[in-house]
Scaffold this motif. Structure first.
Motif, mmCIF file in Angstrom:
data_model
loop_
_atom_site.group_PDB
_atom_site.id
_atom_site.type_symbol
_atom_site.label_atom_id
_atom_site.label_comp_id
_atom_site.label_asym_id
_atom_site.label_seq_id
_atom_site.Cartn_x
_atom_site.Cartn_y
_atom_site.Cartn_z
ATOM 1 N N ALA A 112 147.680 143.861 28.025
ATOM 2 C CA ALA A 112 149.030 143.621 27.514
ATOM 3 C C ALA A 112 149.614 142.327 28.071
ATOM 4 O O ALA A 112 149.632 142.118 29.283
ATOM 5 C CB ALA A 112 149.937 144.792 27.870
ATOM 6 N N MET A 113 150.089 141.459 27.177
ATOM 7 C CA MET A 113 150.721 140.209 27.591
ATOM 8 C C MET A 113 152.201 140.184 27.239
ATOM 9 O O MET A 113 152.973 139.426 27.809
ATOM 10 C CB MET A 113 150.013 139.023 26.937
ATOM 11 N N ASN A 114 152.595 140.988 26.270
ATOM 12 C CA ASN A 114 154.009 141.126 25.931
ATOM 13 C C ASN A 114 154.235 142.507 25.333
ATOM 14 O O ASN A 114 153.306 143.308 25.225
ATOM 15 C CB ASN A 114 154.479 140.009 24.979
ATOM 16 N N ALA A 115 155.458 142.789 24.935
ATOM 17 C CA ALA A 115 155.808 144.134 24.470
ATOM 18 C C ALA A 115 155.271 144.454 23.081
ATOM 19 O O ALA A 115 155.466 145.559 22.581
ATOM 20 C CB ALA A 115 157.332 144.299 24.483
ATOM 21 N N PHE A 116 154.577 143.510 22.439
ATOM 22 C CA PHE A 116 154.044 143.753 21.102
ATOM 23 C C PHE A 116 152.669 144.423 21.126
ATOM 24 O O PHE A 116 152.114 144.717 20.076
ATOM 25 C CB PHE A 116 153.942 142.438 20.318
ATOM 26 N N PHE A 117 152.109 144.640 22.316
ATOM 27 C CA PHE A 117 150.800 145.285 22.352
ATOM 28 C C PHE A 117 150.939 146.727 21.865
ATOM 29 O O PHE A 117 151.981 147.364 22.002
ATOM 30 C CB PHE A 117 150.207 145.233 23.756
#
Length: 330
Positions: A225-230
């Motif tokens: 995960a790199m941002n909340a869109f994962f």
């Protein structure tokens, strides 16, 4: 049993609304009443003075505020151990007694800092600190929570507090959402692992109901995960990215890129401005969002030093983003 061993359980029972006398506690747990009081009173005085009271008429310990443990970052076990250290400041000798006290106070402070990791982009005020404490309590006890988010009621199984791109999120399983019922007309249970921005959570309530859910797949996806869109529910795609050689040291050191896997392959791409070939390393990156929203922001941030290899669909989405941005500013 030593009084210190049963005090955490007593504090939890008081928090949930039981009223207990010292005699009742001593009889139930098999401890000496005076010994229990001797150990319990200093803990109550330092950590629970505003939450636990002694009713002289009934002779019982009672709670002042319902479910006060939900609003505290320190666990009862931690408060017992910390008080024991304070009681025995001379255990390492007189010269180090002040150091013992300092270590205790530093531990209390670090409990907050380790949870919050204060960042310039998101400040934690008093109200938000209580929300963090409630979430921490619910996670440890595996209790369901209920809250309002964008004016919609949510029933949620909290699993982890995570920090992505400088903002705090709660990750867990959404059992019920008014959005799905009223807007999408879908079944009552939304059955999705999701993240919610903690700062947007309103009217949080820890429910007296424990949950069971297997988050093993979530743990695997969370590594990428790199941002909340994962997304945990969507299948992951492996994206090949070319990273210019001088950027590699930063990617290796930054925790942000911990989910990126460096292959043994190197490629050389001609730089038209310098009229020479530049070395790039090949990385494999997982994307779990069907629109690539979890990877596109990073590529845009570092382009042209990060390039996409053999994925026309992703390249098309990047061009679409650039086009929308360009049209909005011309």
């Amino acid at each position: 049993m030593k009084p210190e061993e049963i005090i955490p359980e007593v504090i939890k029972r008081l928090s949930k609304g039981e009223a207990l006398s010292t005699k009742e506690i001593a009889d139930e747990y098999g401890v000496i009443p005076s010994s229990f009081n001797d150990k319990f009173r200093p803990i109550r005085e330092k950590f629970y003075k505003h939450f636990i009271a002694h009713d002289k008429s009934s002779g019982k310990w009672t709670r002042i505020e319902p479910l006060f443990l939900e609003k505290m970052l320190l666990t009862p076990e931690e408060t017992v151990v910390l008080t024991a250290l304070i009681r025995n400041t001379s255990m390492c000798g007189t010269a180090l007694s002040s150091t013992v006290k300092e270590i205790v106070e530093n531990y209390v402070k670090r409990t907050k800092s380790s949870v919050f990791k204060q960042d310039v982009l998101e400040k934690i005020n008093d109200d938000l600190e209580i929300v963090f404490a409630q979430l921490k309590y619910a996670i440890e006890e595996r209790n369901k929570i209920k809250f309002t988010y964008n004016e919609q009621a949510i029933i949620f199984y909290p699993y982890k507090i995570i920090n992505l791109e400088y903002y705090w999120y709660i990750l867990g399983y959404e059992e019920y959402s008014e959005y799905w019922m009223e807007i999408e007309k879908k079944p009552e249970k939304s059955n999705k692992v999701k993240t919610f921005t903690i700062a947007k959570i309103k009217s949080l309530e820890v429910l007296n109901e424990r949950y069971k859910y297997d988050f093993s797949k979530t743990n695997t996806e969370l590594k990428n995960a790199m941002n909340a869109f994962f997304s945990v529910d969507d299948d992951s795609d492996t994206i090949e990215l070319l990273v210019v050689h001088w950027l590699e040291d930063y990617i290796v050191r930054a925790p942000y890129f911990s989910g990126w896997y460096k292959t043994d392959e190197e490629v050389f791409v001609k730089d038209t401005k310098q009229d020479k070939a530049v070395k790039y390393f090949v990385y494999e990156v997982k994307s779990s969002n069907k629109y690539f929203a979890d990877i596109i922001p990073t590529i845009l941030k570092y382009m042209p030093n990060i390039r996409v290899r053999n994925n026309e669909k992703l390249v098309g989405k990047i061009f679409d983003s650039i086009k929308i941005f360009t049209e909005a500013h011309t």
